[in-house]
Scaffold this active site. Structure first.
Site, PDB file in Angstrom:
ATOM      1  N   GLY A   1      32.125  61.535  41.995  1.00  0.00           N
ATOM      2  CA  GLY A   1      32.186  62.846  42.649  1.00  0.00           C
ATOM      3  C   GLY A   1      32.457  62.689  44.129  1.00  0.00           C
TER       4      GLY A   1
ATOM      5  N   LEU B   1      13.995  53.406  43.805  1.00  0.00           N
ATOM      6  CA  LEU B   1      13.697  53.819  42.433  1.00  0.00           C
ATOM      7  C   LEU B   1      14.271  52.848  41.410  1.00  0.00           C
ATOM      8  CD1 LEU B   1      14.385  57.614  43.006  1.00  0.00           C
ATOM      9  CD2 LEU B   1      12.182  56.415  43.094  1.00  0.00           C
TER      10      LEU B   1
ATOM     11  N   GLN C   1      24.900  51.578  45.067  1.00  0.00           N
ATOM     12  CA  GLN C   1      25.249  52.666  45.976  1.00  0.00           C
ATOM     13  C   GLN C   1      25.536  52.117  47.372  1.00  0.00           C
ATOM     14  OE1 GLN C   1      25.664  56.126  45.460  1.00  0.00           O
ATOM     15  NE2 GLN C   1      25.837  55.218  43.440  1.00  0.00           N
TER      16      GLN C   1
ATOM     17  N   THR D   1      25.907  57.476  39.734  1.00  0.00           N
ATOM     18  CA  THR D   1      24.889  56.981  40.653  1.00  0.00           C
ATOM     19  C   THR D   1      23.713  56.328  39.945  1.00  0.00           C
ATOM     20  OG1 THR D   1      24.145  59.253  40.585  1.00  0.00           O
ATOM     21  CG2 THR D   1      25.384  58.588  42.521  1.00  0.00           C
TER      22      THR D   1
ATOM     23  N   ARG E   1      10.766  54.455  49.075  1.00  0.00           N
ATOM     24  CA  ARG E   1      10.618  53.680  47.830  1.00  0.00           C
ATOM     25  C   ARG E   1      11.959  53.626  47.098  1.00  0.00           C
ATOM     26  NH1 ARG E   1       5.922  55.577  45.326  1.00  0.00           N
ATOM     27  NH2 ARG E   1       4.855  53.627  45.749  1.00  0.00           N
TER      28      ARG E   1
ATOM     29  N   GLY F   1      22.344  57.431  48.683  1.00  0.00           N
ATOM     30  CA  GLY F   1      23.702  57.335  48.143  1.00  0.00           C
ATOM     31  C   GLY F   1      24.780  57.299  49.214  1.00  0.00           C
ATOM     32  N   GLU F   2      24.524  57.919  50.328  1.00  0.00           N
ATOM     33  CA  GLU F   2      25.541  57.999  51.371  1.00  0.00           C
ATOM     34  C   GLU F   2      25.249  57.091  52.563  1.00  0.00           C
ATOM     35  OE1 GLU F   2      24.860  62.271  51.322  1.00  0.00           O
ATOM     36  OE2 GLU F   2      27.013  62.557  51.114  1.00  0.00           O
TER      37      GLU F   2
ATOM     38  N   ALA G   1      18.367  62.339  43.677  1.00  0.00           N
ATOM     39  CA  ALA G   1      17.315  61.505  43.089  1.00  0.00           C
ATOM     40  C   ALA G   1      15.936  61.991  43.513  1.00  0.00           C
ATOM     41  CB  ALA G   1      17.521  60.051  43.490  1.00  0.00           C
TER      42      ALA G   1
HETATM   43 MO1  MOS Z   1      28.157  64.271  48.735  1.00  0.00          MO
HETATM   44  S1  MOS Z   1      29.729  64.289  50.106  1.00  0.00           S
HETATM   45  O1  MOS Z   1      27.239  65.533  49.400  1.00  0.00           O
HETATM   46  O2  MOS Z   1      28.643  64.652  47.202  1.00  0.00           O
END
Ligand code: MOS
Length: 757
Positions: free
Chosen positions: A260, A640, A648, A489, A638, A714-715, A531
């Site tokens: 995504g 996960l 990621q 993810t 933490r 994730g980012e 998450a």
């Molecule tokens: Mo992310 S750019 O908020 O899917």
């Protein structure tokens, strides 16, 4: 500030009884994926025979449609429908983000397509052709004759429109457009060391492995849409609002999503048009974008020009800090990338200024791409910090440590946790930072000029209201449900781990059910909030379930019930969970859970942090820059699942590398069209470019973030990592390139580039 929220108390996850949470568990959906049994939106067979839609895009960037001649097309074999603006069924008028209530991101409001004859950008959908096969639809689509009254020459580049820049009312409905503190201008003017540098970052285009795709199936006035979506509930609301249906008449199914990265936050033309066409035809309709159509029909990253000014004392302490971004939005709506936001959180400096300015371009709507804001903003600021370090002859890590704030530098709020300095130190030690040449262009390895660079990482932690249900069946199997997505993810896996840890069950006995808007409400996947938000809802559902189990066994105090590895201890007796259920709850037990952003979100500055390190080689003869090594050391509360978290993070680091060296969406300025709209012309790192990339998470728990004590990650990896590469290139060859991507021409033709042997 003594009335701060106390945070989330110690809980069952802190006890780690099961040893499941945090472990590098393989993806529970992995076997389905490798066996080709994970069904993606376009792959559903449909009830009855699906027809195939193909979108026709506008051949001009501005103007209006004069006529659409479909006579030839409609006689072609297999063609069953040609939808254009004169015959599109009535649907909602366009709502711009400015008409939305403050704070509401525009992911859940109607998105009309083919709604009028105006052309807003090159490639904008002007017709949908539906046929019995994909090939027939695509062939017929190419034969639709559209005539246009072309409008003015399109505005296509930020740099050309700077004179028309404006300040948006806010940034995305929840961030301030500008911020200022103290007297920036005065302090900068008086600073003993000054850096004043302007950086630019290019358009970037999304290329998730799975293109946007949908299949709509209508039955009894209700539509089920199989769609590649990050946000099932918002997608449902978009379809309902666009088609003017009650939301309960729309169901979104997105069990698997092939990436995504922000491109599937918005509901796009594939979804809306398949729903409209399927209703009209009374049969399922599928639409998938081609790779080229993804580039124009999905969000792209803003092009930006960023000025960074740093005023410092000779010892490195920042006195004045300014970051000003100029970037684009569309002519018909507003998207403001939060490019300077990270700068507001990262370094102490008493005098500060940050601004966002926008220009309107005749392009599709820009939008979210992994770490919107930080990903491009930190390409500028983290290179500027390196420039400052070089100007005063201080190690870049030491410079950052000297400017580490004790509280949030603009709001004064405490940080929930902040172990950024630990990341620098651990990273430096693991990477061998002490081998970095103090002087640029002094380390050689054969043909290669070798350099080291580093940068900080920071990414805000968010939470969104989320709900979940947990159901324990009579056989002791647990199912947790939430309208969340797994966009690659690892959501299926971490929700399984959380539930297994809470209920004391082996992971094999737990199933996570997601990807369906009829399940309990979830914000979906986006902004790294997925998450923590959906995982917390699962946690609360499981806690209530435990409580109900205890009550079913006649206990008033749920702590008297303990479950470990599927064995229930109750009243001095231990029995397998199925025996417990047979005795106390033969019908099974169900419980709901919910998390809402609490006082902790308001009282604390919550961010995940890290330090990125890169070693590059620059070819002395060609100027070609290549990565040699990359390491990120992060803290994100933490962890996960150690494996999915690492994936990621390394993915983000690689995307940062890509921003530094490869990616650039190129516009044909005559036509307002993305030229390199496929993976032949749009460069991303190939395997040979990605060597020795590693990511490490330092142990941390953040009791202010959520009951899992985790933070979004994730980012995080992409934040700062591109600047680490840029800084390494400077260290390697002594050329400072402020225009991304850093291609060999920008190095070899620079007068500062070392003379070849
Ligand atoms: Mo992310 S750019 O908020 O899917």
């Amino acid at each position: 500030m003594d009335d701060l929220a106390p945070g989330y108390p110690s809980n069952i996850l802190d006890e780690d009884r099961q040893g499941v949470l945090g472990r590098p568990l393989d993806r529970v959906d992995g076997p389905l994926k490798v066996a080709g049994k994970a069904i993606y939106a376009y792959e559903y067979a449909g009830q009855g025979k699906a027809a195939y839609g193909f979108i026709v895009g506008a051949a001009v960037a501005t103007g209006r449609i004069l006529a659409i001649d479909t006579a030839e097309t409609s006689r072609l074999p297999g063609v069953v429908l040609i939808m254009t603006h004169p015959n599109v069924p009535t649907h909602r008028a366009y709502v711009t983000s400015g008409e939305l209530p403050s704070g509401q991101p525009p992911y859940g409001v109607g998105r009309p397509f083919l709604a009028d004859g105006r052309v807003r950008y090159h490639g904008e959908p002007v017709a949908l052709v539906v046929a019995e096969s994909f090939e027939q639809a695509r062939d017929a689509a190419a034969r639709v004759k559209v005539s246009y009254e072309a409008g003015p020459k399109p505005a296509t580049r930020v740099k050309h429109e700077a004179a028309h820049a404006y300040a948006p009312k806010d940034v995305r409905g929840f961030l301030e457009t500008d911020s200022s503190k103290g007297d920036f201008a005065g302090a900068f003017a008086g600073a003993p060391v000054q850096i004043d540098a302007t950086y630019d970052t290019p358009f970037q285009n999304h290329h998730a492995l799975e293109p946007h795709a949908s299949m709509a199936v209508w039955q009894d006035g209700a539509v089920t849409l199989y769609v590649a979506a990050q946000l099932p509930i918002d997608c449902r609301d978009v379809i309902a609002d666009t088609l003017q249906l009650p939301p309960e008449k729309v169901r979104i199914i997105c069990k698997f999503v092939g990436g995504g990265f922000g491109s599937k936050l918005r509901t796009e033309a594939d979804a809306v048009l398949s729903a409209l066409a399927a209703r009209q035809l009374g049969r399922p309709v599928k639409i998938a974008f081609t790779r080229q159509q993804v580039v124009v029909n999905a969000a792209h990253r803003t092009e930006s020009i960023q000025r960074v000014r740093l005023g410092a004392e000779r010892g490195g302490r920042l006195i004045a800090l300014a970051h000003e971004a100029l970037e684009h939005t569309s002519t018909f709506d507003e998207f403001a990338e939060q490019t300077v936001d990270a700068t507001r959180h990262l370094y102490a400096a008493p005098n500060r200024l940050t601004t966002h300015r926008l220009v309107r371009l005749d392009l599709p709507m820009p939008g979210d791409m992994r770490a919107p804001g930080e990903a491009i903003g930190m390409l500028a600021t983290e290179q500027a910090m390196d420039e400052l370090a070089c100007a005063i002859g201080l190690d870049p890590i030491e410079l950052r440590i000297r400017n580490e704030p004790k509280v949030h530098p603009e709001t004064g709020k405490p940080f929930s946790t902040r172990h950024l300095v630990e990341c620098y130190r651990e990273g430096a030690q693991r990477f061998g930072w002490d081998r970095r040449p103090a002087q640029p262009a002094t380390l050689r390895d054969g043909r290669w000029l070798v350099g080291y660079g580093m940068a900080a990482s920071i990414r805000s932690n968010f939470m969104a209201t989320s709900q979940a249900r947990a159901r324990l069946a009579p056989d002791g199997r647990l199912t947790v449900q939430t309208a969340m997505t797994d966009i690659g993810t690892g959501t299926y896996t971490i929700l399984t781990q959380i539930a297994a840890e809470c209920l004391g069950l082996p992971v094999g006995q737990v199933t996570a059910e997601i990807g369906d808007s009829d399940l309990p409400r979830s914000p979906g996947s986006g902004g790294s909030f997925g998450a923590g938000s959906s995982g917390s809802a699962v946690y609360y559902a499981c806690m209530t379930l435990l409580d109900r189990m205890a009550r079913a066994a006649g206990l008033n105090d749920p702590s008297l019930l303990a479950i470990k590895h599927g064995q229930v201890s109750v009243g001095g007796q231990t029995m397998p969970i199925d025996a417990f259920m047979a005795q106390y709850a033969p019908q099974g037990i169900e419980a709901d859970g919910e998390i809402k952003p609490g006082q902790e979100m308001r009282d604390y500055s919550q961010n995940a942090y890290g330090a990125c390190f890169a070693e590059v080689g620059v070819d002395i003869d060609s100027g070609e820059p290549r990565l040699r090594r990359m390491l990120g050391v992060f803290t994100a509360g933490r962890i996960l699942n150690a494996k999915t978290a690492r994936s990621q993070a390394t993915g983000g680091l690689i995307w940062g590398l890509s921003s530094a060296l490869h990616e650039e969406g190129l516009i044909d300025e005559r036509y307002g069209k993305f030229m390199n709209n496929d993976l032949a012309g749009y460069h991303v790192p190939a395997h040979a470019d990605v060597v020795d990339v590693d990511a490490v998470f330092l142990p941390e728990v953040d009791d202010k973030s959520n009951p899992l004590k985790s933070k979004g990650l994730g980012e995080l990896g992409i934040c700062g990592s591109g600047a680490a590469v840029a800084n390494a290139i400077y260290n390697a060859c002594g050329v400072r390139v402020r225009s991304y991507p850093i291609t060999l021409d920008k190095l070899i033709f620079d007068p500062a580039f070392p003379t070849p042997d």
